[in-house]
Write an enzyme that holds these catalytic residues in place. Sequence first.
Site, PDB file in Angstrom:
ATOM      1  N   ASN A  28      -7.278  -2.374  14.467  1.00 36.74           N
ATOM      2  CA  ASN A  28      -8.667  -2.676  14.124  1.00 36.74           C
ATOM      3  C   ASN A  28      -8.788  -3.922  13.239  1.00 36.74           C
ATOM      4  O   ASN A  28      -9.839  -4.190  12.675  1.00 36.74           O
ATOM      5  CB  ASN A  28      -9.319  -1.473  13.425  1.00 36.74           C
ATOM      6  CG  ASN A  28      -8.615  -1.105  12.128  1.00 36.74           C
ATOM      7  OD1 ASN A  28      -7.673  -1.775  11.708  1.00 36.74           O
ATOM      8  ND2 ASN A  28      -9.075  -0.047  11.486  1.00 36.74           N
TER       9      ASN A  28
ATOM     10  N   ASP B 256       0.815  -1.219   0.000  1.00 37.14           N
ATOM     11  CA  ASP B 256       0.000   0.000   0.000  1.00 37.14           C
ATOM     12  C   ASP B 256       0.848   1.268   0.000  1.00 37.14           C
ATOM     13  O   ASP B 256       2.067   1.216   0.163  1.00 37.14           O
ATOM     14  CB  ASP B 256      -0.961  -0.006   1.209  1.00 37.14           C
ATOM     15  CG  ASP B 256      -0.274  -0.446   2.501  1.00 37.14           C
ATOM     16  OD1 ASP B 256       0.962  -0.424   2.556  1.00 37.14           O
ATOM     17  OD2 ASP B 256      -0.990  -0.814   3.454  1.00 37.14           O
TER      18      ASP B 256
ATOM     19  N   HIS C  31      -7.111  -4.438  10.416  1.00 35.68           N
ATOM     20  CA  HIS C  31      -6.863  -4.246   8.978  1.00 35.68           C
ATOM     21  C   HIS C  31      -5.583  -4.949   8.540  1.00 35.68           C
ATOM     22  O   HIS C  31      -4.657  -5.131   9.328  1.00 35.68           O
ATOM     23  CB  HIS C  31      -6.875  -2.760   8.578  1.00 35.68           C
ATOM     24  CG  HIS C  31      -5.671  -1.965   8.977  1.00 35.68           C
ATOM     25  ND1 HIS C  31      -5.727  -0.604   9.215  1.00 35.68           N
ATOM     26  CD2 HIS C  31      -4.375  -2.290   9.185  1.00 35.68           C
ATOM     27  CE1 HIS C  31      -4.526  -0.161   9.527  1.00 35.68           C
ATOM     28  NE2 HIS C  31      -3.692  -1.151   9.532  1.00 35.68           N
TER      29      HIS C  31
ATOM     30  N   GLU D 200      -9.636  -1.758   5.527  1.00 33.17           N
ATOM     31  CA  GLU D 200     -10.210  -1.409   6.824  1.00 33.17           C
ATOM     32  C   GLU D 200     -11.506  -2.190   7.055  1.00 33.17           C
ATOM     33  O   GLU D 200     -12.178  -2.579   6.094  1.00 33.17           O
ATOM     34  CB  GLU D 200     -10.540   0.095   6.843  1.00 33.17           C
ATOM     35  CG  GLU D 200      -9.336   1.015   6.607  1.00 33.17           C
ATOM     36  CD  GLU D 200      -8.475   1.233   7.847  1.00 33.17           C
ATOM     37  OE1 GLU D 200      -8.364   0.309   8.669  1.00 33.17           O
ATOM     38  OE2 GLU D 200      -7.909   2.322   7.980  1.00 33.17           O
TER      39      GLU D 200
HETATM   40  C1  F6R Z   1       1.596  -1.219   6.140  1.00 36.26           C
HETATM   41  C2  F6R Z   1       0.284  -1.846   6.292  1.00 36.26           C
HETATM   42  C3  F6R Z   1      -0.473  -1.815   7.571  1.00 36.26           C
HETATM   43  C4  F6R Z   1       0.401  -2.105   8.784  1.00 36.26           C
HETATM   44  C5  F6R Z   1      -0.442  -2.041  10.064  1.00 36.26           C
HETATM   45  C6  F6R Z   1       0.414  -2.223  11.303  1.00 36.26           C
HETATM   46  O1  F6R Z   1       2.099  -1.407   4.840  1.00 36.26           O
HETATM   47  O2  F6R Z   1      -0.193  -2.360   5.342  1.00 36.26           O
HETATM   48  O3  F6R Z   1      -1.516  -2.753   7.497  1.00 36.26           O
HETATM   49  O4  F6R Z   1       0.981  -3.368   8.662  1.00 36.26           O
HETATM   50  O5  F6R Z   1      -1.090  -0.809  10.142  1.00 36.26           O
HETATM   51  O6  F6R Z   1       1.286  -1.134  11.427  1.00 36.26           O
HETATM   52  P1  F6R Z   1       2.429  -1.104  12.539  1.00 36.26           P
HETATM   53  O7  F6R Z   1       3.419  -2.175  12.169  1.00 36.26           O
HETATM   54  O8  F6R Z   1       3.044   0.264  12.426  1.00 36.26           O
HETATM   55  O9  F6R Z   1       1.778  -1.365  13.845  1.00 36.26           O
END
Ligand code: F6R
Length: 229
Positions: A125, A56, A127, A132
């Site tokens: 959450n 992403d 995701h 989301e």
């Molecule tokens: C990042 C992504 C997100 C993160 C998630 C956890 O490319 O796709 O899904 O993996 O938000 O983020 P952290 O590791 O910062 O807790």
Amino acid sequence: MSLEAARIVAGVMQKKHNAVLGLATGSTPVGMYRILADMNKSGEIDFSDVTTVNLDEYYPISPENDQSYRYFMNTNLFDHINIDKARTFVPDGSAKDPDEACRDYEKALKKVGKVGIQVLGIGQNGHIGFNEPAKNLEVLTHVTKLTKSTIKANARFFESEDDVPTKALTMGMGTILRSRKIIIMANGEAKKDAVAAMLKGTINTSCPASLLNLHKDVTLICDKAALGE
Ligand code: F6R
């Protein structure tokens, strides 16, 4: 966690030439990237024939912006390994037409071939990528609006919450589930509820990570705090 994840990724690279790695950003995989870079320096793994595809990117954001995921990947991994940057793909957060950028990303993914291993983090959450929680989840790469909770969680990387982009381009659930192998990493108590929802044994779009139960080769790498009870 980082060492275990790096070992699995390295194993995929050592087993097959021209490996395609699906990569994530965020704080969770940073240690894994450091270990992969060290393994590359010591000659254990070679990135010269590797292709990477990232999950992403924020939208809109320029690749030079130090909060962009392109910038993150360059500074945390690509600048430290012998990879050809032309073989590193991140959705184009600076595209004029974001929907077209998503269609182009799917085309690029088709061209590079099956992802050998997809690395995932998990949002508080539930995701994965920026898919989301919602009534309907998208199958393919698409433009998405970030939820308030994700904007809040990611504000730690920006000067203020107002500076966090409100949209992103993300691989869809189908795109992610197409990969041959998946590892999902989670650490810290803040991830406990999301991990519990994922492991509950039911599939629900209110926890996008629960759809990983439909895949036949997923490894969860987490610490005790995230695993909870
Ligand atoms: C990042 C992504 C997100 C993160 C998630 C956890 O490319 O796709 O899904 O993996 O938000 O983020 P952290 O590791 O910062 O807790």
